[in-house]
Design a protein around this motif. Structure first.
Motif, PDB file in Angstrom:
ATOM      1  N   SER A   2       0.813  -1.194   0.000  1.00  0.00           N
ATOM      2  CA  SER A   2       0.000   0.000   0.000  1.00  0.00           C
ATOM      3  C   SER A   2       0.848   1.246   0.000  1.00  0.00           C
ATOM      4  O   SER A   2       1.987   1.243   0.421  1.00  0.00           O
ATOM      5  CB  SER A   2      -0.924  -0.005   1.220  1.00  0.00           C
ATOM      6  N   SER A   4       2.233   4.952   1.056  1.00  0.00           N
ATOM      7  CA  SER A   4       2.486   5.588   2.340  1.00  0.00           C
ATOM      8  C   SER A   4       1.521   6.732   2.538  1.00  0.00           C
ATOM      9  O   SER A   4       0.933   7.234   1.583  1.00  0.00           O
ATOM     10  CB  SER A   4       3.929   6.106   2.377  1.00  0.00           C
ATOM     11  N   ALA A 136       6.742  -0.419   6.810  1.00  0.00           N
ATOM     12  CA  ALA A 136       5.729  -0.706   7.826  1.00  0.00           C
ATOM     13  C   ALA A 136       5.729   0.362   8.919  1.00  0.00           C
ATOM     14  O   ALA A 136       4.669   0.773   9.396  1.00  0.00           O
ATOM     15  CB  ALA A 136       5.996  -2.086   8.437  1.00  0.00           C
ATOM     16  N   ALA A 137       6.913   0.829   9.294  1.00  0.00           N
ATOM     17  CA  ALA A 137       7.009   1.858  10.332  1.00  0.00           C
ATOM     18  C   ALA A 137       6.375   3.164   9.877  1.00  0.00           C
ATOM     19  O   ALA A 137       5.649   3.822  10.638  1.00  0.00           O
ATOM     20  CB  ALA A 137       8.477   2.085  10.705  1.00  0.00           C
ATOM     21  N   GLN A 139       3.988   3.547   7.811  1.00  0.00           N
ATOM     22  CA  GLN A 139       2.540   3.405   7.690  1.00  0.00           C
ATOM     23  C   GLN A 139       1.834   3.325   9.038  1.00  0.00           C
ATOM     24  O   GLN A 139       0.646   3.635   9.136  1.00  0.00           O
ATOM     25  CB  GLN A 139       2.218   2.155   6.862  1.00  0.00           C
ATOM     26  N   THR A 140       2.544   2.928  10.087  1.00  0.00           N
ATOM     27  CA  THR A 140       1.877   2.678  11.368  1.00  0.00           C
ATOM     28  C   THR A 140       2.331   3.590  12.500  1.00  0.00           C
ATOM     29  O   THR A 140       1.601   3.763  13.481  1.00  0.00           O
ATOM     30  CB  THR A 140       2.101   1.222  11.804  1.00  0.00           C
ATOM     31  N   LEU A 141       3.523   4.168  12.398  1.00  0.00           N
ATOM     32  CA  LEU A 141       4.068   4.982  13.481  1.00  0.00           C
ATOM     33  C   LEU A 141       4.132   6.444  13.078  1.00  0.00           C
ATOM     34  O   LEU A 141       4.795   6.789  12.099  1.00  0.00           O
ATOM     35  CB  LEU A 141       5.465   4.485  13.878  1.00  0.00           C
ATOM     36  N   ASP A 142       3.484   7.300  13.826  1.00  0.00           N
ATOM     37  CA  ASP A 142       3.484   8.725  13.524  1.00  0.00           C
ATOM     38  C   ASP A 142       4.866   9.351  13.697  1.00  0.00           C
ATOM     39  O   ASP A 142       5.189  10.340  13.048  1.00  0.00           O
ATOM     40  CB  ASP A 142       2.482   9.461  14.426  1.00  0.00           C
TER      41      ASP A 142
END
Length: 339
Positions: A2, A4, A136-137, A139-142
Motif C-alpha cells: 500500500s 504511504s 511498515a514503520a 505506515q503505522t508509526l506517527d
C-alpha cells in the motif's frame, strides 16, 4: 504494497505496481546470477574488464531513471535520481571498508571479486528486510520520520568523530565478534583453498580464511543497512524506489571496487562529506515530521536536496584530491592487524 500516508496526501502515484516489483526482483536476481557466473572461475580482474562492467552498471540505473521520469513524472524521477546518488555515495564508503577487510585477511587478488559478490548479495538481502521494516514503520508509526532523523543524525556524528580520530581506517579482525564466534566452533586453515569455505583435513571439516572473509563482510553489511535505508527514505517514501535505488547502487560495486581501488584511499575527506549529507537528510526528515504536526514548518524540496548532495560530493572530492596532492600523492594509511 500500500501507498504511504505521504503519497496518499500529496496525490503522487506510487511507482511500485505488483508487475513492476516482480520484474525488478527477477532482474536483480538475474544480474546476481550473471555476476556469480562471471566470477565462477577465480581470476584477477583487469582494468578493462572492470571499466566495462562499471559502465554497464552505471548506464543501467541511469536509463531506468530516465524511464521512471518519462513514465511517472519529474517528481518521481528526481526522487529516484537523488536517492540513487545518496546510496551510491554511501556504497563508496562501504567499498572502502571492504577494501580494508580484504587487506586484513590478505585475500588473493583472484578471489577478491567473489568475496565482494558475497558481501553485495548479503547487503541486498539485508536492505530488503530493512526496507520492508521501514515501510511498515512509516505506515503505522506517527513518529517514524523523527526516529529515522535521529538515526541519521547519530550516524552523521559517528562518521564525523571517526573521521577526526581516524578510527574508520583501522580493522582488527581479532576483535570482530562474528570471526571470533566462528573460530570457537570450527578450526580454520592457514591457507586459502580457492573460493571454498569448508574443506576436509584429516577427515575433519575445517573452515577456510575465505569463510571468515565472507562472514566479516556480511557483518559490516548490517551496519551499513542501518543508515543507508533511513537515508533514502528521507528522499522518497515509495518503497519501490527505495529498493530500486539500493539495488542499483549495490549491483555495480564488484566492478567499481577494482576501478576505484587506488582512488578510494585518496578520498580522505569522504567521511566528512557523508556526515554532512546524512545530517542534512536527518534535518530534512525532522522538518517533514514537524510539518505534519505544525503546517507552518517549512520542508526541504527534493530538488534542493539533490543540489546539496551533488555540491557536497564535488567539494569533498576536490578537497581530498588537493590534500593528497599536497602530501605528495599520499593516501589514507590502512591499518590492519592479523592475529
Amino acid at each position: 504494497m500500500s501507498d504511504s500516508p505521504y503519497l496518499a496526501a500529496t496525490g503522487l502515484q506510487s511507482v511500485g505496481t505488483p508487475t513492476l516489483w516482480g520484474i525488478t526482483i527477477a532482474a536483480v536476481v538475474a544480474l546476481l546470477v550473471l555476476d556469480f557466473l562471471v566470477t565462477r572461475k577465480p581470476h584477477e580482474v583487469s582494468m578493462r574488464e572492470a571499466l566495462g562492467w562499471s559502465a554497464f552498471y552505471i548506464a543501467l540505473p541511469l536509463a531506468f531513471g530516465a524511464w521512471i521520469w518519462s513514465r511517472f513524472g519529474s517528481n518521481q524521477g528526481v526522487e529516484y535520481l537523488t536517492g540513487y546518488l545518496v546510496e551510491k555515495s554511501l556504497s563508496v564508503d562501504n567499498l572502502f571498508v571492504f577494501m580494508l577487510l580484504l587487506a586484513a585477511f590478505a585475500v588473493p587478488a583472484e578471489l577478491a571479486q567473489r568475496a565482494l559478490l558475497y558481501g553485495i548479495t548479503g547487503a541486498l538481502l539485508l536492505r530488503a528486510v530493512f526496507i520492508a521494516i521501514g515501510a511498515a514503520a512509516l505506515q503505522t508509526l506517527d513518529f517514524a520520520f523523527l526516529l529515522f532523523a535521529i538515526i541519521l543524525l547519530l550516524t552523521a556524528a559517528k562518521l564525523l568523530r571517526d573521521a577526526v580520530t581516524g578510527h574508520e581506517q583501522e580493522v582488527d579482525i581479532s576483535k570482530m565478534r562474528s570471526v571470533r564466534l566462528l573460530r570457537k566452533f570450527m578450526p580454520v586453515t592457514e591457507d586459502y583453498h580457492g573460493p571454498r569455505m569448508v574443506v576436509r583435513i584429516a577427515g575433519r571439516r575445517t573452515l577456510t580464511p575465505f569463510a571468515l572473509v565472507v562472514t566479516a563482510l556480511l557483518a559490516t553489511d548490517i551496519v551499513f543497512a542501518v543508515d543507508s535505508v533511513p537515508a533514502v527514505y528521507g528522499i522518497t517514501e515509495d518503497p519501490y524506489l527505495v529498493f530500486a535505488t539500493n539495488a542499483f547502487a549495490l549491483l555495480g560495486l564488484r566492478a567499481l571496487y577494482f576501478v576505484l581501488h587506488a582512488a578510494l584511499s585518496r578520498l580522505v575527506h569522504l567521511s566528512y562529506g557523508l556526515a554532512i549529507i546524512l545530517a542534512f537528510i536527518g534535518v530534512k526528515l525532522g522538518l517533514h515530521w514537524a510539518h505534519g504536526i505544525w503546517p507552518g514548518v517549512p520542508e526541504i524540496p527534493t530538488l534542493a536536496s539533490l543540489g546539496v548532495i551533488i555540491g557536497v560530493l564535488v567539494i569533498v572530492t576536490l578537497t581530498s584530491l588537493r590534500a593528497t596532492s599536497k602530501a605528495g600523492g599520499g593516501e589514507k594509511e590502512i591499518v590492519v592487524e592479523r592475529r
